[in-house]
Design an enzyme around this catalytic site. Structure first.
Site, mmCIF file in Angstrom:
data_model
loop_
_atom_site.group_PDB
_atom_site.id
_atom_site.type_symbol
_atom_site.label_atom_id
_atom_site.label_comp_id
_atom_site.label_asym_id
_atom_site.label_seq_id
_atom_site.Cartn_x
_atom_site.Cartn_y
_atom_site.Cartn_z
ATOM 1 N N GLU A 64 -5.023 1.741 2.246
ATOM 2 C CA GLU A 64 -5.058 0.584 3.310
ATOM 3 C C GLU A 64 -5.079 0.762 4.850
ATOM 4 O O GLU A 64 -5.730 0.018 5.533
ATOM 5 C CB GLU A 64 -3.990 -0.346 3.241
ATOM 6 N N GLU A 65 -4.747 1.817 5.173
ATOM 7 C CA GLU A 65 -4.745 2.394 6.588
ATOM 8 C C GLU A 65 -5.817 3.067 7.025
ATOM 9 O O GLU A 65 -6.198 3.315 8.174
ATOM 10 C CB GLU A 65 -3.450 3.335 6.927
ATOM 11 N N HIS B 276 0.847 -1.105 0.015
ATOM 12 C CA HIS B 276 0.089 0.079 0.225
ATOM 13 C C HIS B 276 0.865 1.418 0.007
ATOM 14 O O HIS B 276 1.857 1.449 0.666
ATOM 15 C CB HIS B 276 -1.189 0.009 1.157
ATOM 16 N N ASP C 153 6.343 0.813 7.805
ATOM 17 C CA ASP C 153 4.866 0.240 7.332
ATOM 18 C C ASP C 153 4.327 1.542 6.328
ATOM 19 O O ASP C 153 3.711 2.560 6.363
ATOM 20 C CB ASP C 153 3.951 0.439 8.535
ATOM 21 N N GLU D 219 4.274 -6.292 3.841
ATOM 22 C CA GLU D 219 3.933 -5.528 5.140
ATOM 23 C C GLU D 219 5.325 -5.855 5.891
ATOM 24 O O GLU D 219 5.742 -6.798 5.652
ATOM 25 C CB GLU D 219 2.863 -6.212 5.646
ATOM 26 N N ASP E 1 -0.051 4.333 1.268
ATOM 27 C CA ASP E 1 -0.483 5.274 2.152
ATOM 28 C C ASP E 1 0.023 5.063 3.488
ATOM 29 O O ASP E 1 0.581 3.985 3.792
ATOM 30 C CB ASP E 1 -1.958 5.110 2.329
ATOM 31 N N HIS F 121 3.350 2.780 12.896
ATOM 32 C CA HIS F 121 2.614 3.768 13.389
ATOM 33 C C HIS F 121 2.895 4.491 14.682
ATOM 34 O O HIS F 121 2.390 5.086 15.333
ATOM 35 C CB HIS F 121 0.884 3.386 13.772
#
Length: 350
Positions: A115-116, A58, A85, A144, A60, A323
Site C-alpha cells: 500500500e505504501e 496493509h 501506520d 488506517e 507493509d 512515516h
C-alpha cells in the site's frame, strides 16, 4: 500483539514474514476460511448473515528511520516503524478475528501488501484482478490511523512530471544558450503560491494540496542545462475526476509552459466521497460518539468505492505520526478501536 507485529520487518515489497505471522494467527480459528494469495491473507466467515463487512489493513510499512525499526514500549505507548501506520490497526483486526466466533454480520478480514508504494504493487488491486470474490462485501472499514474517529472518503492523488526545455551552452557564454533550470523559478513560485481549494461533502471538508516533491536537472559543472523537470503531487477532493484535477493543475501552470515543454501524469488514483449511509458505517459513526471528518490523503477506500462498496477509514493512531521517526500508538487507542469495531458485531446491527 501490536508490539510483536512492530518487531516483524515488513517494508514494502518485503512483507513475507508479516504475511507468515498473520496467516499463522488466523489458521487455527475454525470459524474462518483462510486463503493466502501471494503475501495477501484473507479470512472469511460464512454464516449467511444479512450483511458482510470487510475489515482491512496493509501489512507493509515505510522504511525505518532514526533507529525505529525496533519496537520500544514506554508505559502504555508503543514506539516503532508502523506502530501507527498501521500495525496497531492490524493488531486490533487480529484480536477481533480471534475473539468473535459468531458475529452478527459476516466478516472478511483482508491483510494486503504494497500500500505504501506505487499502485502496481498494491495487493488489494491484485486481489480485485485475480480473486475478486474474496473481497465481496456490502461495506468496508480500513483500519488506517485516524485517531479513533471516522475519516470519511479520501482525496484523489496524482503525480505530474513537468519538463522544461532550454538550450545547452558553455557557462562562460550563457547568452548563447537558455538555462532550463532557471526556467523552473516561476513554475516553483506558482506551486508555492497555490491556494488550497476547500470542498465540503456531506459535512466533511476536504482541502486540496499541490506540492513539488522532486527536482531534476543539470549536465555538468560548466554546462548551461537544456532540460530540467519537477514532479508535483496533487491531492484533490473527491468531487473531481482525475481529468478535472489534472486540468486544474495545468491551468495554474500554463502561463509558465511553452508548447515544446513536457507534461506527464506519472500516476493517478481517484478519490472517494463520504459514503456513510450504509447502516453498518452509520453505526460505526454512532459508536465513536464523534462527528466524522474528511480523509486528508489517499487510501484504499478509493478502491472499494470504485467497486461499488461503501467504505470508511477508522483505526488507532494519530495519522500525523505516520512515516515519522517518532511514530507511536497508545494502548487506550488500541482498546477503544477494538471496542468500537467490536460493537458493530452485536446482534443489534442490521
Amino acid at each position: 500483539m501490536a508490539t510483536a507485529l512492530v518487531a516483524i520487518p515488513s517494508v514494502s515489497l518485503h512483507e513475507h514474514l508479516m504475511a507468515d505471522a498473520t496467516e499463522a494467527a488466523l489458521a487455527n480459528l475454525p470459524w474462518l476460511d483462510v486463503e493466502r494469495v501471494g503475501d495477501n491473507v484473507v479470512a472469511r466467515t460464512a454464516l449467511g448473515r444479512p450483511f458482510r463487512l470487510l475489515l482491512g489493513g496493509h501489512l507493509d510499512t515505510v522504511p525505518p528511520i532514526g533507529g525505529n525499526q525496533e519496537p520500544k514500549v514506554d508505559g502504555s505507548t508503543l514506539y516503532g516503524v508502523g506502530a501507527a501506520d498501521m500495525k496497531g490497526g492490524l493488531a486490533v483486526l487480529l484480536q477481533l478475528a480471534g475473539s468473535v466466533p459468531e458475529p452478527a454480520i459476516d466478516l472478511t478480514f483482508c491483510f494486503y501488501v504494497g500500500e505504501e508504494v506505487a499502485q502496481e504493487f498494491n495487493g488489494l488491486h491484485h486481489l480485485w484482478r485475480d480473486r475478486p470474490e474474496l473481497l465481496a462485501a456490502d461495506a468496508a472499514i480500513l483500519c488506517e490511523p485516524t485517531g479513533v474517529v471516522v475519516e470519511a472518503g479520501c482525496q484523489g492523488t496524482m503525480r505530474i512530471r513537468v519538463t522544461l526545455l532550454g538550450a545547452r551552452a558553455h557557462t562562460a557564454r550563457p547568452q548563447t544558450g537558455r538555462n532550463a533550470i532557471h526556467r523552473l523559478a516561476p513554475l516553483l513560485g506558482a506551486v508555492a503560491g497555490y491556494e488550497s481549494r476547500h470542498v465540503v461533502l456531506d459535512g466533511c471538508e476536504f482541502v486540496e494540496q499541490l506540492q513539488v516533491v522532486a527536482v531534476e536537472g543539470g549536465v555538468a559543472g560548466n554546462v548551461v542545462p537544456d532540460e530540467a523537470s519537477i514532479v508535483i503531487n496533487h491531492r484533490f477532493a473527491p468531487d473531481r475526476t482525475i481529468a478535472q484535477a489534472e486540468a486544474s493543475a495545468r491551468a495554474l501552470l500554463a502561463p509558465h509552459l511553452e508548447p515544446e515543454d513536457g507534461w506527464e501524469v506519472v500516476e493517478a488514483a481517484p478519490g472517494a466521497p463520504p459514503a456513510l449511509g450504509h447502516p453498518v458505517l452509520a453505526e460505526l459513526v454512532h459508536a465513536t460518539g464523534c462527528s466524522p471528518v474528511a480523509k486528508q490523503g489517499w487510501t484504499d477506500v478509493s478502491s472499494f468505492w470504485a467497486h461499488g462498496i461503501s467504505a470508511a477509514n477508522f483505526g488507532p493512531g494519530d495519522p500525523l505520526l505516520a512515516h515519522t521517526p517518532g511514530e507511536f500508538v497508545q494502548k487506550d487507542e488500541l482498546d477503544r478501536a477494538a471496542a468500537v469495531l467490536g460493537s458493530l458485531l452485536r446482534p443489534t446491527v442490521g
